[in-house]
Design an enzyme around this catalytic site. Structure first.
Site: not given
Length: 486
Positions: A334-335
């Site tokens: 996700h990041g």
């Protein structure tokens, strides 16, 4: 170019008319027509993607070329050592040199330099200003699924580069999913499409539903959630809980709204995309939540991470590690931020605990059952538990940093006074109720099989009224989809 805009409406109208009317009129021969339609869809997909930044068209092309040729070499080779080396090369090129560099280089160098400073050493790693390509995580995982499936012998290598490139870059789901696998999409490119086979009512319903969730619900309440998350110190406990619930609404409506519109656009072109959401907020456990939320990512991680690690066949402790590590990878996906790593670790922890409890029950209390009445009575408690985990730890996912997340969670569970503006409740509570009612209706339709029939003439006559209501309820300005950042 994003879906709920006039720009996309004009773009898609041109694509639709050319795909179904102009090209068939110009090219009557079916086989040639199918090939030219694939070329046309590939070109417009690259135009769609490059409308954000034309330079990144070369990056997705590079990823496509790498996996196309490596997968073919893997498929044709009988040397197992060479096959393993080729799949490792594919993994390294995609995960390290493409995804790793653009998405994680800044995070790694910043933290490594900070560690060096802590021990009194100067910075060694240069800080680069790298622009994150839109949707890089989605198309990288899609391309990798193909190479891995070819290596495993699940599918043969695709000999037609145009078809493979179209699979990687198909514009409806290119920048925010759902994640499509080669084994589900490539066979669709082999069949002849007919406009008579398109379920127009279904496609229109999905697009309207997606527009409502994204623009009417998510875009209207996102400024409120952003305001509360930006400075949790100044808001009351009630406001912090409202902010957490509004992000709960925002991220679901934004992401599933994109998926609905992507599903509709693909359907109108004759292609079926996989389901990505199934009423996640009626889940009765965290494990069930991940079977209902971002289904294609959960399935991808299960098939290509969890199973590759040995799944539940690798011994008790290794199995438990595999469960946790799979969700840890989901957090990293996700990041590049500590918030995502911690969020993924926590989600993996809950999955691990639920897995262990399930094993213990099967081992120590195999005959333990409860009556239907007690089971129904406990359902709201289970839903509350799963929702509380989603809402509470969703704060970590949303917050800019760990410090801000801890402040907000502390304020949610330890009472503090502060602001709560009336307009926040006026806009926020109806949005929350819409998601609750929508989940209930979805449960009736998709899980209980209840049908709500409406005459065709009435449905189509209501579309202008629906469009008018959406226009009134839509906020000014365009708000990008949240998952464009991933």
């Amino acid at each position: 170019m994003i879906f709920p805009t006039l720009e996309f409406f004009l773009f898609f109208s041109l694509v639709f008319v050319t795909h179904w009317y102009i090209l068939p009129a110009l090219i009557p021969e079916p086989k040639l027509r199918k090939s030219l339609i694939h070329i046309f869809l590939l070109i417009v997909s690259y135009i769609f993607y490059m409308s954000w930044n034309w330079k990144f068209g070369g990056l997705i092309l590079l990823s496509t070329v790498i996996d196309f040729f490596l997968a073919d070499l893997i498929f044709e080779s009988k040397d197992q050592v060479l096959r393993k080396r080729l799949i490792v090369i594919s993994l390294v090129l995609n995960l390290v040199f493409i995804l790793g560099f653009f998405k994680y280089y800044g995070f790694l160098t910043e933290n490594l330099n900070a560690l060096l400073h802590y021990f009194g050493f100067p910075s060694l790693f240069p800080i680069l200003k790298i622009v994150l390509p839109v949707g890089i995580s989605f198309y990288t995982f899609q391309s990798l699924s193909y190479t891995i499936d070819v290596y495993r012998g699940v599918i043969p290598s695709e000999k037609n580069f145009i078809r493979f490139a179209l699979f990687v870059s198909f514009f409806p789901q290119l920048v925010a999913g759902p994640i499509v696998t080669a084994k589900s999409f490539l066979p669709q490119l082999q069949t002849e499409k007919k406009i008579e086979d398109i379920p127009f009512r279904k496609a229109i319903r999905y697009f309207l539903m997606g527009y409502f969730k994204k623009v009417v619900l998510s875009d209207n309440i996102s400024p409120i959630a952003d305001l509360i998350f930006k400075n949790p110190d100044v808001y009351s406990t009630e406001a912090l809980w409202l902010g957490a619930f509004l992000f709960w609404v925002q991220v679901y409506c934004d992401f599933s709204g994109y998926t609905d519109m992507a599903y509709s656009a693909a359907l109108l072109l004759g292609y079926q995309l996989p389901e990505n959401f199934r009423m996640p907020y009626i889940s009765q456990s965290v494990t069930e939540h991940w079977r209902r939320w971002h289904i294609t990512l959960s399935s991808w991680l299960r098939d290509y991470v969890y199973i590759s690690l040995g799944g539940n066949r690798a011994g008790v402790f290794r199995h438990r590690f595999n469960v946790w590590f799979t969700m840890f990878v989901a957090g990293i996906w996700h990041g590049a931020n500590w918030t995502f790593l911690i969020w993924g670790s926590i989600q993996g922890g809950f999955l691990l605990i639920e897995s262990v409890l399930k094993e213990w029950k099967a081992k120590w209390f195999p005959n333990l059952t409860i009556s239907n009445s007690w089971d129904k009575a406990l359902t709201p408690v289970r839903v509350l538990y799963a929702s509380s985990v989603a809402v509470t730890f969703g704060v970590i996912f949303r917050s800019a940093n760990i410090e801000s997340a801890l402040k907000m969670i502390h304020g949610m569970y330890v009472y503090q006074s502060g602001e709560l503006r009336p307009y926040m409740l006026k806009q926020g509570i109806p949005a929350i109720l819409c998601v609750i009612v929508g989940h209930y209706l979805g449960w009736l339709i998709y899980e209980k099989g209840k049908e709500f029939k409406i005459p065709v003439w009435l449905e189509f006559s209501l579309y202008p009224l629906i469009a008018f209501c959406f226009a009134i309820l839509s906020p000014d300005g365009e708000i990008p989809f949240i998952y464009f950042d991933f």
